[in-house]
Design an enzyme around this catalytic site. Structure first.
Site, short mmCIF file in Angstrom:
data_model
loop_
_atom_site.label_atom_id
_atom_site.label_comp_id
_atom_site.label_asym_id
_atom_site.label_seq_id
_atom_site.Cartn_x
_atom_site.Cartn_y
_atom_site.Cartn_z
N ARG A 61 -26.17 -86.92 37.47
CA ARG A 61 -25.01 -86.68 38.34
C ARG A 61 -24.54 -85.23 38.34
O ARG A 61 -23.92 -84.79 39.31
CB ARG A 61 -23.86 -87.60 37.92
N ASP A 102 -6.49 -94.07 42.56
CA ASP A 102 -7.72 -93.81 41.82
C ASP A 102 -7.68 -92.36 41.34
O ASP A 102 -6.97 -91.53 41.93
CB ASP A 102 -8.96 -94.04 42.68
#
Length: 266
Positions: A36, A137
């Protein structure tokens, strides 16, 4: 340039994401971290992950730190996940007294499937009475996708057929195979970026709070702090839902289990 993630550098990444988001990355996540973050190292022409983490901790690179948090937070979700929680929500909505809007907090909403599922149930059960879904979030990236509310059709297979007809628009032509949540329902959901490991903004009190499949990434002390912070916003008769794979054993004495993964204030 060789972007090898040494144990020392992985330790730096672990400390960064723990400090930023309270997330504990196990050694098993080393390959995931490599995959990632590798492109971010290339983008900044860095040869070591340690150099990248040093950059993330520099206040001049807050935007890059947010990108790294976005990349390292896992966002697996789908519509109407864990159906028992939505059965509970129907019961709460049907039993709600008039007057104040019925309020639900999706406290780790990811790409929006959970809060839109909640909104569909409330729109169905409350029959025009006011409600509000607050969806938060830590990741700005997933919040952007959630606000758009445009999903591949295969991600919507758990939406009841009646709800699909009432609350969703099927894509045609170049949008075939996708689905858009109806504008009227989207307007009932308020998205906001919130880090659960910091003092919470003023969000008000809630009839139900969903904090599902997040605490598996927290250590015991972080879990204790997050649960205390979040459930302080629960109304006296409210319900708190966590993921079925999670438990609050010995970390939330102020909560009482009423069903598997469902709690109320003790």
């Amino acid at each position: 340039m060789h972007n090898v993630l040494s144990d020392q550098d992985f330790g730096e990444v672990q400390r960064f994401i723990f400090d930023a988001a309270g997330i504990h990355l196990s050694p098993a996540k080393k390959a995931l971290v490599c995959g990632r973050l590798a492109r971010r190292l290339q983008a900044h022409k860095l040869s070591r992950y340690g150099e990248y983490v040093a950059m993330l901790r520099d206040v001049r690179h807050r935007a890059e730190a947010q990108i790294a948090v976005d990349l390292l937070t896992t966002n697996e979700t789908y519509f109407f996940r864990e159906p028992k929680h939505f059965e509970l929500l129907r019961q709460l909505a049907h039993g709600a007294q008039g007057g104040q809007p019925f309020r639900v907090w999706s406290a780790a909403c990811s790409t929006g499937e959970e809060p839109y599922s909640i909104a569909m149930v409330l729109a169905d059960c409350l029959k025009g009475r006011p409600f509000e879904v607050v969806a938060t979030d830590i990741s700005s990236r997933v919040l952007e996708r959630a606000r758009i509310a445009h999903y591949p059709e295969q991600r919507t297979q758990h939406i009841p057929p009646d709800y699909l007809r009432r609350f969703c628009l099927r894509g045609t032509a170049e949008h075939a195979g996708t689905l858009l949540v109806d504008r009227a329902l989207r307007q009932q959901v308020r998205f906001q970026q919130v880090n659960l490991n910091e003092a919470l903004p003023s969000l008000g009190q809630f009839d139900a709070i969903f904090l599902r499949n997040v605490m598996i990434y927290f250590n015991t002390e972080t879990k204790r702090q997050v649960v205390a912070r979040v459930t302080a916003l629960l109304k006296p008769e409210g319900r708190f839902c966590i993921g079925h794979s999670e438990n609050l054993h010995a970390i939330a004495p102020g909560l009482q289990a009423v069903a598997p993964s469902i709690y109320r204030l003790a």
